[in-house]
Design an enzyme around this catalytic site. Structure first.
Site, mmCIF file in Angstrom:
data_model
loop_
_atom_site.group_PDB
_atom_site.id
_atom_site.type_symbol
_atom_site.label_atom_id
_atom_site.label_comp_id
_atom_site.label_asym_id
_atom_site.label_seq_id
_atom_site.Cartn_x
_atom_site.Cartn_y
_atom_site.Cartn_z
ATOM 1 N N HIS A 20 0.828 -1.209 0.000
ATOM 2 C CA HIS A 20 0.000 0.000 0.000
ATOM 3 C C HIS A 20 0.870 1.269 0.000
ATOM 4 C CE1 HIS A 20 -2.631 -3.149 1.855
ATOM 5 N NE2 HIS A 20 -3.531 -2.600 1.045
ATOM 6 N N HIS A 21 0.303 2.349 -0.531
ATOM 7 C CA HIS A 21 1.008 3.633 -0.571
ATOM 8 C C HIS A 21 1.207 4.200 0.843
ATOM 9 C CE1 HIS A 21 0.661 8.223 -1.520
ATOM 10 N NE2 HIS A 21 1.933 7.866 -1.475
ATOM 11 N N GLY A 22 2.414 4.648 1.149
ATOM 12 C CA GLY A 22 2.700 5.221 2.471
ATOM 13 C C GLY A 22 2.240 6.666 2.560
ATOM 14 N N GLU A 59 4.136 10.422 3.819
ATOM 15 C CA GLU A 59 4.342 11.403 2.744
ATOM 16 C C GLU A 59 3.694 12.743 3.109
ATOM 17 O OE1 GLU A 59 3.582 10.155 -1.426
ATOM 18 O OE2 GLU A 59 2.484 12.043 -1.623
ATOM 19 N N THR A 90 -4.076 6.725 -3.664
ATOM 20 C CA THR A 90 -3.108 7.765 -4.035
ATOM 21 C C THR A 90 -1.767 7.118 -4.384
ATOM 22 O OG1 THR A 90 -2.706 7.978 -1.667
ATOM 23 C CG2 THR A 90 -4.112 9.645 -2.687
#
Ligand code: VJV
Ligand code: CA
Ligand code: ZN
Length: 397
Positions: free
Chosen positions: A182-184, A188, A218
């Site tokens: 998964h996107h961090g 960020e 995202t």
């Protein structure tokens, strides 16, 4: 001075409070803290505890968590219980609890749970700051989606942000690398306005057949942080969106090529690696086809940069494979090679004698559990790398 020099090899510390294991998100929730029990059992069975400094860190205090999170959010989080929770209370929903998917349930001991994993990440960062270790490990941390006033995607407190903030008291530039599927997004977002932290995430990105984007939706290649040229954080995020089924060779190439360039251009003083194990093949929530040694090669690569390294966990929803991976990566840190089979009988051994192995217990072929066709063409990945390197030109001035 040669008499005082350390022999080659790294000083590794392992930060683990066993009380974290006993928390339950609720029946059939994918996040299972007892995967940490399995991990610890394997680490002990291979004798790795003799090769590291072991610490049992205290839980973080509310004051410490307030270094990133909002007071009102922490007051709510510390006070809410399954008994007093009001699911239709606007505060409950606005802080990210409940909802249709129930990603972030209120469970018994929630506050205890979040303070324990956060305390461990902060203690690990502390060890690096004080030169007590070269590599500090906290497998119970890595909860990268939490925002300052919002629980999201199984994450309530962002221990990574707290640890990076702590590292910044000593180090000028910190590089954050995230190999969870998964996107961090939470990490960020927290550092979007500073050039002292560069965040980089490799993740599944795209819309599913059912029309939902893969969580959190995202992290496309063109998302590089703020675009306002006056913002110091501009260009200090790099996102690598990947499609289903990426294999070992492709991932290692992608990771190695891009990370080498980031190191060369950003030259960080410390590195934080979120090593979420949901990027493995056969993960309950993930989409990739990685084997344990390919996942571990990312840790090896990052270790080879010889910077103070904080290694933390994250996702991972097939518990036996999470334990195998994090045990392997602990061994990578201390420079040990592990046999595929164990000389001794261990508790929970049945957990590791699953369908996917052929003899040994540690390194099954997870390609055999293939559920996702590889949708990543060579040409597409080539273009992705080119675009990523193009994005890095922001760092040149
Ligand atoms: O996809 C989502 C949430 C939606 C809302 C509801 N619609 C129907 C679907 C999309 C947005 N959430 C993800 C969250 C993944 C978090 C990953 C965390 C980490 O690995 O990055 C870091 C630790 C999601 N995927 C799967 C589930 N939630 C899920 C949640 C459950 C569940 C089964 C699947 C919650 C409770 C129970 N089962 C019982
Ligand atoms: Ca990621
Ligand atoms: Zn994840």
């Amino acid at each position: 001075t040669y008499g005082l020099e350390k022999p080659q090899g790294y000083s590794v510390s392992f930060h683990y409070n066993p009380h974290v294991e006993y928390h339950h998100f609720g029946s059939s929730h994918p996040m299972k803290p007892w995967r940490l029990t399995l991990t610890k059992q394997l680490v002990l069975a291979y004798g790795l505890e003799y090769t590291m400094q072991l610490y049992e860190p205290r839980p973080a205090t509310k004051e410490e968590l307030a270094l990133f999170h909002d007071r009102e959010y922490l007051d709510f989080l510390s006070g809410v219980t399954p008994q007093n929770a009001k699911p239709d209370d606007p505060a409950y929903l606005s802080f990210g609890f409940g909802g249709e998917s129930n990603d972030c349930p209120v469970f018994d001991g929630l506050w205890n749970y979040v303070s324990i994993y956060s305390g461990a990440s902060m203690h690990a960062a502390d060890n690096l700051i004080n030169n007590q270790s070269d590599i500090a490990i906290n497998w119970s941390g890595g909860l990268h989606h939490a925002k300052k006033n919002l629980a999201s995607g199984f994450c309530y407190i962002n221990d990574i942000v707290l640890a990076i903030q702590h590292l910044l008291t000593r180090h000028q530039r910190v590089l954050y690398i995230d190999i969870d599927v998964h996107h961090g997004d939470g990490v960020e977002a927290a550092f979007e306005s500073t050039d002292r932290v560069f965040t980089m995430s490799f993740h599944k990105f795209g819309i599913d057949r059912n029309g939902y984007p893969f969580f959190p939706g995202t992290g496309n290649i063109n998302e590089m942080g703020p675009t306002d040229p006056a913002n110091r954080g501009k260009g200090h995020s790099l996102n690598i969106p990947i499609d289903d089924g990426i294999d070992d060779e492709q991932y290692e190439w992608l990771f190695g090529t891009i990370t080498d360039q980031v190191i060369a251009k950003y030259n960080p003083n410390a590195i934080v690696l979120q090593s979420g194990a949901d990027s493995l093949g056969g993960d309950r929530l993930g989409r990739f086809n990685l084997n344990i040694k390919a996942h571990g090669s990312c840790v090896e690569k990052v270790k080879s940069y010889n910077r103070p390294l904080l290694l933390i966990g994250g996702g991972g929803y097939t518990p036996r494979n999470v334990a195998r991976t994090w045990c392997h990566e602990t061994a990578v840190c201390v420079g040990a090679q592990l046999h595929d089979d164990l000389p001794t009988h261990i508790p929970y051994i049945q957990a590791f004698q699953g369908a996917e192995n052929g003899g040994g217990i540690l390194y099954p072929n997870l390609h055999n559990t293939k559920r996702h066709d590889n949708l990543n063409s060579r040409e597409h990945l080539q273009k992705l790398v080119e675009q990523a390197l193009e994005n890095l030109r922001y760092l040149e001035g």
